[in-house]
Design a protein around this motif. Structure first.
Motif, PDB file in Angstrom:
ATOM      1  N   LEU A  28       0.846  -1.183   0.000  1.00 21.69           N
ATOM      2  CA  LEU A  28       0.000   0.000   0.000  1.00 21.69           C
ATOM      3  C   LEU A  28       0.883   1.235   0.000  1.00 21.69           C
ATOM      4  N   ILE A  29       0.660   2.117  -0.960  1.00 22.04           N
ATOM      5  CA  ILE A  29       1.444   3.336  -1.087  1.00 22.04           C
ATOM      6  C   ILE A  29       0.613   4.508  -0.570  1.00 22.04           C
ATOM      7  N   GLY A  30       1.139   5.204   0.431  1.00 18.85           N
ATOM      8  CA  GLY A  30       0.467   6.378   0.976  1.00 18.85           C
ATOM      9  C   GLY A  30       1.397   7.566   0.997  1.00 18.85           C
ATOM     10  N   THR A  31       0.850   8.719   1.275  1.00 12.86           N
ATOM     11  CA  THR A  31       1.664   9.938   1.288  1.00 12.86           C
ATOM     12  C   THR A  31       2.509  10.063   2.552  1.00 12.86           C
ATOM     13  N   ARG A  32       2.194   9.314   3.588  1.00  8.55           N
ATOM     14  CA  ARG A  32       2.985   9.338   4.822  1.00  8.55           C
ATOM     15  C   ARG A  32       3.872   8.113   4.987  1.00  8.55           C
ATOM     16  N   ALA A  33       3.402   6.983   4.481  1.00  8.03           N
ATOM     17  CA  ALA A  33       4.164   5.748   4.651  1.00  8.03           C
ATOM     18  C   ALA A  33       3.740   4.727   3.615  1.00  8.03           C
ATOM     19  N   ARG A  34       4.658   3.790   3.368  1.00  8.82           N
ATOM     20  CA  ARG A  34       4.349   2.628   2.547  1.00  8.82           C
ATOM     21  C   ARG A  34       4.275   1.407   3.457  1.00  8.82           C
ATOM     22  N   ALA A  35       3.231   0.609   3.292  1.00  8.82           N
ATOM     23  CA  ALA A  35       3.104  -0.638   4.046  1.00  8.82           C
ATOM     24  C   ALA A  35       3.391  -1.806   3.118  1.00  8.82           C
ATOM     25  N   LEU A  36       4.162  -2.761   3.599  1.00  6.86           N
ATOM     26  CA  LEU A  36       4.484  -3.949   2.817  1.00  6.86           C
ATOM     27  C   LEU A  36       4.246  -5.191   3.668  1.00  6.86           C
ATOM     28  N   ALA A  37       3.305  -6.012   3.212  1.00  2.96           N
ATOM     29  CA  ALA A  37       3.055  -7.298   3.855  1.00  2.96           C
ATOM     30  C   ALA A  37       3.640  -8.381   2.953  1.00  2.96           C
ATOM     31  N   TYR A  38       4.505  -9.208   3.510  1.00  4.19           N
ATOM     32  CA  TYR A  38       5.190 -10.235   2.728  1.00  4.19           C
ATOM     33  C   TYR A  38       4.896 -11.611   3.315  1.00  4.19           C
ATOM     34  N   LYS A  39       4.481 -12.513   2.452  1.00  5.10           N
ATOM     35  CA  LYS A  39       4.122 -13.885   2.830  1.00  5.10           C
ATOM     36  C   LYS A  39       2.962 -13.929   3.815  1.00  5.10           C
ATOM     37  N   THR A  40       2.090 -12.941   3.747  1.00  5.64           N
ATOM     38  CA  THR A  40       0.855 -12.975   4.533  1.00  5.64           C
ATOM     39  C   THR A  40      -0.310 -13.446   3.679  1.00  5.64           C
ATOM     40  N   MET A  41      -0.228 -13.258   2.376  1.00  2.39           N
ATOM     41  CA  MET A  41      -1.247 -13.771   1.468  1.00  2.39           C
ATOM     42  C   MET A  41      -1.078 -15.284   1.370  1.00  2.39           C
ATOM     43  N   GLY A  42      -2.114 -16.022   1.692  1.00  2.00           N
ATOM     44  CA  GLY A  42      -2.019 -17.475   1.673  1.00  2.00           C
ATOM     45  C   GLY A  42      -2.836 -18.065   2.798  1.00  2.00           C
ATOM     46  N   GLN A  43      -2.714 -19.375   2.986  1.00  2.00           N
ATOM     47  CA  GLN A  43      -3.575 -20.060   3.953  1.00  2.00           C
ATOM     48  C   GLN A  43      -2.995 -20.148   5.355  1.00  2.00           C
ATOM     49  N   THR A  44      -1.754 -19.706   5.535  1.00  2.00           N
ATOM     50  CA  THR A  44      -1.091 -19.920   6.809  1.00  2.00           C
ATOM     51  C   THR A  44      -0.850 -18.601   7.551  1.00  2.00           C
ATOM     52  N   PRO A  45      -0.649 -18.665   8.871  1.00  2.00           N
ATOM     53  CA  PRO A  45      -0.271 -17.461   9.612  1.00  2.00           C
ATOM     54  C   PRO A  45       1.178 -17.107   9.326  1.00  2.00           C
ATOM     55  N   GLY A  46       1.653 -16.034   9.951  1.00  2.00           N
ATOM     56  CA  GLY A  46       3.051 -15.657   9.781  1.00  2.00           C
ATOM     57  C   GLY A  46       3.235 -14.584   8.729  1.00  2.00           C
ATOM     58  N   GLY A  47       4.443 -14.508   8.174  1.00  2.00           N
ATOM     59  CA  GLY A  47       4.785 -13.440   7.254  1.00  2.00           C
ATOM     60  C   GLY A  47       5.271 -12.219   8.019  1.00  2.00           C
ATOM     61  N   THR A  48       5.506 -11.143   7.287  1.00  2.00           N
ATOM     62  CA  THR A  48       6.013  -9.922   7.908  1.00  2.00           C
ATOM     63  C   THR A  48       5.204  -8.720   7.447  1.00  2.00           C
ATOM     64  N   LEU A  49       5.210  -7.689   8.290  1.00  2.00           N
ATOM     65  CA  LEU A  49       4.533  -6.437   7.970  1.00  2.00           C
ATOM     66  C   LEU A  49       5.466  -5.293   8.360  1.00  2.00           C
ATOM     67  N   SER A  50       5.715  -4.381   7.413  1.00  2.00           N
ATOM     68  CA  SER A  50       6.619  -3.271   7.687  1.00  2.00           C
ATOM     69  C   SER A  50       6.050  -1.966   7.152  1.00  2.00           C
ATOM     70  N   LEU A  51       6.525  -0.871   7.733  1.00  2.00           N
ATOM     71  CA  LEU A  51       6.185   0.480   7.292  1.00  2.00           C
ATOM     72  C   LEU A  51       7.466   1.201   6.896  1.00  2.00           C
ATOM     73  N   THR A  52       7.434   1.914   5.779  1.00  2.00           N
ATOM     74  CA  THR A  52       8.550   2.757   5.368  1.00  2.00           C
ATOM     75  C   THR A  52       8.096   4.208   5.420  1.00  2.00           C
ATOM     76  N   ASP A  53       8.780   5.014   6.206  1.00  2.00           N
ATOM     77  CA  ASP A  53       8.405   6.407   6.394  1.00  2.00           C
ATOM     78  C   ASP A  53       8.662   7.218   5.125  1.00  2.00           C
ATOM     79  N   ALA A  54       7.690   8.043   4.738  1.00  2.00           N
ATOM     80  CA  ALA A  54       7.785   8.802   3.487  1.00  2.00           C
ATOM     81  C   ALA A  54       8.855   9.888   3.546  1.00  2.00           C
ATOM     82  N   THR A  55       9.181  10.368   4.730  1.00  2.00           N
ATOM     83  CA  THR A  55      10.161  11.453   4.865  1.00  2.00           C
ATOM     84  C   THR A  55      11.585  10.938   5.039  1.00  2.00           C
ATOM     85  N   THR A  56      11.756   9.962   5.923  1.00  2.00           N
ATOM     86  CA  THR A  56      13.098   9.481   6.248  1.00  2.00           C
ATOM     87  C   THR A  56      13.516   8.236   5.472  1.00  2.00           C
ATOM     88  N   GLY A  57      12.549   7.515   4.942  1.00  2.00           N
ATOM     89  CA  GLY A  57      12.861   6.255   4.283  1.00  2.00           C
ATOM     90  C   GLY A  57      13.146   5.128   5.249  1.00  2.00           C
TER      91      GLY A  57
END
Length: 344
Positions: A254-283
């Motif tokens: 998800l791309i936003g003006t304040r931050a980008r959210a990235l969910a990796y290996k969360t799509m699927g039938q199992t729990p787990g994966g990772t979720l991160s935010l990247t700050d739009a100002t500092t990176g």
């Protein structure tokens, strides 16, 4: 057999269709749920029934017999897509609540039949979009609602796998009559639904392009879907049966003006994966941990949420009318999209 709390009311479930999804995910979820108990299994293939490790469960080879079982209060339908409508009607007529695998139906008309049958019978209906219930996606929905990402501009999903013709002895997913299509109708419903849930918005338009690039079967083995939400954000979904499993192939961005959210290996039938935010100002990238308590099987979360609503007499959290709308959108995009060329 069940993870229900002692003395608590539980809902009796039958699983109809004992293929991979039922065997690996649905049945374990029901066996571990706090408010559900697995009481019956049904499949026309007697050998498939006997392969399910479940004690004290009645096994049926005919749907009518399973529906005549008084201990069955709700049914999880995990059969090929073309059977969903008629089976839902039969379950409703027998007074059983229905949780049906996606896609809800092959056509919106069939979806309306299903809802009408459940309304007449006064039973609950929901489509089994388990990814609504993944802990990372729940957290992502909260972040969007709280404005952490700022103004959402784009949403992107890559959800793919490798599915050759011989993936299963009876690979109904590549049969146009039973599946209604290929990679697009099988995989895209998850992303279409999930983005609406996470963004709290509706698709306003949707177009698609399909391909049959690698596998020599009669349905598409890949597709790209593009559209816009009513709020203005753009969405892109890449789905495929022709993506090697070793590649990164399950991402939600998800791309936003304040931050980008990235969910990796969360799509699927199992729990787990990772979720991160990247700050739009500092990176700067920040990882958002999920606690062990919340990071359980999305199938179990789904079963418990459905059972809670039935037991408490509350409506399901997601209106089934939206599922019919998504079937219609997907169908329109599929038939209006660019036809895929033959496999070379």
């Amino acid at each position: 057999m069940s993870g229900a709390k002692p003395g608590g009311r539980t809902l009796g479930w039958a699983v109809v269709g004992c293929g991979l999804v039922a065997r690996e995910y649905v049945i374990p979820a029901l066996q571990g749920a706090r408010n559900a108990r697995l009481v019956a299994l049904c499949d026309s293939d007697a050998e498939a029934l006997m392969r399910i490790p479940a004690d004290d469960v009645v096994r049926h080879t005919a749907l009518e017999a399973a529906l005549a079982d008084r201990s069955v209060e709700a049914v999880y339908i995990a059969t090929p897509n073309h059977l969903h409508a008629a089976m839902t009607e039969a379950c409703a007529a027998a007074g059983k609540h229905v949780l049906c695998e996606k896609p809800m139906a092959i056509t919106a008309q069939d979806g309306l039949r299903m809802l009408s049958a459940c309304r007449r019978a006064g039973v609950h209906y929901a489509t089994a979009f388990d990814q609504r219930h993944h802990a990372a996606h729940r957290k992502l929905r909260t972040l969007v609602k709280e404005g952490v990402l700022g103004t959402l501009t784009q949403a992107r999903i890559h959800y793919a796998c490798w599915l050759p013709a011989d993936w299963a002895p009876d690979n109904w997913r590549i049969d146009p009559e039973r599946a209604g299509g290929g990679a697009m109708i099988d995989l895209a419903p998850h992303g279409l639904d999930l983005l609406e849930v996470v963004l709290g918005d509706e698709w306003q338009s949707l177009v698609a392009m399909t391909q049959r690039r690698v596998h020599d079967y009669a349905v598409d083995d890949g597709a790209v879907l593009m559209g816009q939400f009513r709020g203005g954000a753009l969405g892109v979904l890449q789905v495929a049966y022709n993506c090697p499993d070793a590649y990164p192939r399950r991402t939600l961005e998800l791309i936003g003006t304040r931050a980008r959210a990235l969910a990796y290996k969360t799509m699927g039938q199992t729990p787990g994966g990772t979720l991160s935010l990247t700050d739009a100002t500092t990176g700067e990238q920040t990882w958002l941990p999920l606690s062990p308590d919340e990071d359980q099987s999305p199938f179990r979360n789904q079963v418990e949420a459905f059972s809670d609503c039935v037991l408490d007499g509350r409506p399901q959290p997601f209106a089934p009318e939206r599922d019919v709308r998504l079937v219609g959108l997907l169908s329109q995009a599929l038939h209006a999209g660019k036809a895929f060329p033959p496999c070379h």
